[in-house]
Design a protein around this motif. Structure first.
Motif, mmCIF file in Angstrom:
data_model
loop_
_atom_site.group_PDB
_atom_site.id
_atom_site.type_symbol
_atom_site.label_atom_id
_atom_site.label_comp_id
_atom_site.label_asym_id
_atom_site.label_seq_id
_atom_site.Cartn_x
_atom_site.Cartn_y
_atom_site.Cartn_z
ATOM 1 N N UNK A 124 -0.014 -12.805 -1.212
ATOM 2 C CA UNK A 124 0.368 -13.542 -2.419
ATOM 3 C C UNK A 124 -0.199 -14.959 -2.411
ATOM 4 N N UNK A 125 -0.238 -15.573 -1.235
ATOM 5 C CA UNK A 125 -0.768 -16.932 -1.149
ATOM 6 C C UNK A 125 -2.244 -16.973 -1.526
ATOM 7 N N UNK A 126 -3.012 -15.995 -1.060
ATOM 8 C CA UNK A 126 -4.430 -15.958 -1.428
ATOM 9 C C UNK A 126 -4.606 -15.664 -2.911
ATOM 10 N N UNK A 127 -3.702 -14.871 -3.472
ATOM 11 C CA UNK A 127 -3.738 -14.671 -4.918
ATOM 12 C C UNK A 127 -3.443 -15.958 -5.672
ATOM 13 N N UNK A 128 -2.472 -16.730 -5.176
ATOM 14 C CA UNK A 128 -2.167 -18.023 -5.789
ATOM 15 C C UNK A 128 -3.369 -18.949 -5.716
ATOM 16 N N UNK A 129 -4.070 -18.933 -4.571
ATOM 17 C CA UNK A 129 -5.297 -19.726 -4.436
ATOM 18 C C UNK A 129 -6.289 -19.405 -5.558
ATOM 19 N N UNK A 268 -10.581 -15.399 -11.171
ATOM 20 C CA UNK A 268 -9.561 -14.537 -11.758
ATOM 21 C C UNK A 268 -9.807 -13.082 -11.377
ATOM 22 N N UNK A 269 -11.057 -12.656 -11.418
ATOM 23 C CA UNK A 269 -11.366 -11.275 -11.039
ATOM 24 C C UNK A 269 -11.049 -11.035 -9.564
ATOM 25 N N UNK A 270 -11.341 -12.016 -8.702
ATOM 26 C CA UNK A 270 -10.996 -11.888 -7.282
ATOM 27 C C UNK A 270 -9.480 -11.771 -7.113
ATOM 28 N N UNK A 271 -8.733 -12.632 -7.819
ATOM 29 C CA UNK A 271 -7.276 -12.610 -7.686
ATOM 30 C C UNK A 271 -6.701 -11.272 -8.122
ATOM 31 N N UNK A 272 -7.116 -10.769 -9.275
ATOM 32 C CA UNK A 272 -6.583 -9.503 -9.776
ATOM 33 C C UNK A 272 -6.935 -8.356 -8.841
ATOM 34 N N UNK A 416 -5.131 -4.850 5.960
ATOM 35 C CA UNK A 416 -5.247 -6.289 5.731
ATOM 36 C C UNK A 416 -4.437 -6.721 4.542
ATOM 37 N N UNK A 417 -4.245 -8.018 4.484
ATOM 38 C CA UNK A 417 -3.529 -8.590 3.356
ATOM 39 C C UNK A 417 -4.302 -9.694 2.697
ATOM 40 N N UNK A 418 -5.511 -9.986 3.091
ATOM 41 C CA UNK A 418 -6.276 -11.060 2.449
ATOM 42 C C UNK A 418 -7.372 -11.548 3.369
ATOM 43 N N UNK A 419 -7.978 -12.725 2.995
ATOM 44 C CA UNK A 419 -9.026 -13.304 3.765
ATOM 45 C C UNK A 419 -8.851 -14.769 3.953
ATOM 46 N N UNK A 420 -9.836 -15.600 4.626
ATOM 47 C CA UNK A 420 -9.708 -16.995 4.805
ATOM 48 C C UNK A 420 -9.958 -17.794 3.580
#
Length: 422
Positions: A124-129, A268-272, A416-420
């Motif tokens: 969720x944090x990476x999505x917020x980013x 936005x496309x990355x987040x979705x 995984x749940x996200x990246x750096x």
């Protein structure tokens, strides 16, 4: 609170992505010179990241407050002083150091909260980013169109960073006082209690823990291959994030209010896509190499479309496709690389993959700058598409050579749940 840190970090990079054309013009640079200047972000970030990790281990989340504030100050300094190539290079080195340190600090904070709560905080944090990048890119485009100085959006980020930093420090102090008043047993989760109950390591135990190192050495070929594939994916991602506004301004001839749409659409496309990956975690698994190859092919197709059109809607569609493809790349290789690593060595393994991949992230914008100088921006985008195509061709044979067959078929979504970075 980790979400707020990621929001500030994303806002900063959204402002940066949308203001690159104005910074370039203010400094009077060619595309090749801009590419050279962007290299100094890497020069500052890479040495700062391991130092920040040690600082977080020693001083905790206060480092988050310090690094976010430093990032805001660095952004203002670049916007005010970047009037020639040497000044911009110096400013970007400081900015890179601040950004690399902040990246480590906010990810460490998110990981700590996820461990304590058992919730998917990192995803969720990476999505917020990414969502913060979208908002900041659009707002920066509007501010630029209004003729305001380039420093204005950076000043707004600085205010947000100051507020979040103050909240981090105050919140940490409040948690400490609450724990002291009510007792650690009630204030901490079961996972945290177990950590506190675990005895401190002594030399004898330390020597036992070092026995995990041979196992990590056995995984080293996989970690290196995963880091190399991740570097290709991140190079494509940051090439678009850093140059999309310039591309829309110079190649598509978009107006000042629209050039911020480039990094906004991409983010936005990355987040979705990453939110969708999180939603699919418990569904039917796909082979990781299919995810990698498919993502790379989509990214190459979107980047090629961007390079071959001067029509704004098609350019934005190309950016969106490139974003969807690149969003799945690093999460896939990171999860695959760490699936069989012992728990005691997982942090080290993750740092190996992440550091190699981050080199690609930092090199991507520089790569575009040099190609743009030699072949123009459309030619540079075709060069970026070639990186994605290379990843598509290399993924299966490279992974087949180093991934154990029991791990090869695990899904990226489950691992995984996200990246750096963001």
């Amino acid at each position: 609170m980790p979400y707020a840190g990621f929001a500030v970090f994303g806002a900063f990079w959204g402002v940066w992505g949308a203001s690159v054309p104005a910074i370039r013009d203010q400094a009077g640079l060619t595309d090749g010179q801009l590419g050279t200047a962007l290299l100094f972000i890497a020069a500052g970030a890479l040495p700062a990241m391991p130092l920040a990790g040690r600082a977080v281990d020693r001083w905790g989340h206060r480092v988050t407050a310090i690094t976010l504030t430093a990032l805001g100050i660095a952004g203002i300094a670049v916007a005010v002083t970047a009037h020639d190539l040497p000044a911009l290079c110096a400013g970007l080195a400081v900015l890179g150091a601040s950004s690399g340190a902040a990246d480590v600090a906010i990810n460490a904070a998110a990981g700590a909260v996820e461990r304590a709560t058992g919730r998917p905080v990192i995803t969720r944090a990476h999505g917020v980013f990414s969502l913060a990048v979208v908002a900041a890119s659009l707002v920066t485009g509007l501010l630029n169109a209004a003729g305001l100085p380039v420093v204005v959006p950076y000043a707004l980020v600085m205010l947000a960073a100051g507020a979040v930093s103050a909240a981090v420090v105050t919140g940490r102090r409040t948690q400490t006082e609450t724990a002291a008043r009510h007792g650690h047993a009630r204030a901490l989760t079961d996972a945290a209690r177990k950590d506190l109950a675990r005895p401190q390591p002594d030399p004898a135990r330390t020597s036992t823990e070092h026995s995990t190192r041979p196992g990590l050495r056995a995984q080293l070929p996989l970690l290196l291959v995963a880091g190399g594939l991740g570097a290709l994916g991140f190079a494509v991602e940051n090439a678009h994030q850093s140059w999309s506004a310039v591309y829309l301004a110079d190649a598509v001839h978009a107006g000042p209010a629209l050039i911020g749409a480039g990094p906004a659409v991409f983010a936005l496309a990355v987040a979705l896509t990453r939110f969708a990956i999180g939603a699919l975690q418990n569904r039917r698994a796909l082979h990781a190499w299919i995810v990698l190859t498919g993502g790379a092919v989509i990214s190459a197709a979107g980047t090629s479309l961007l390079a071959l059109t001067t029509y704004l809607p098609l350019a934005l569609l190309g950016l969106a496709l490139a974003a969807v493809g690149t969003a799945v790349l690093f999460p896939t290789v990171l999860g695959l690389a760490t699936a069989n690593v012992p728990t005691a060595a997982r942090g080290t393994a993750t740092s190996v993959v992440s550091t190699l991949a981050y080199v690609g992230y930092l090199a991507g914008p520089v790569y575009v700058g040099y190609w743009a100088q030699a072949a123009g921006l459309p030619g540079a985008m075709l060069a970026v598409a070639s990186l994605a195509a290379a990843l598509a061709l290399l993924a299966w044979p490279a992974l087949r050579a180093v991934v154990p067959s029991s791990v090869r078929h695990r899904t990226a979504e489950a691992e995984t749940t996200g990246g750096p970075r963001t």
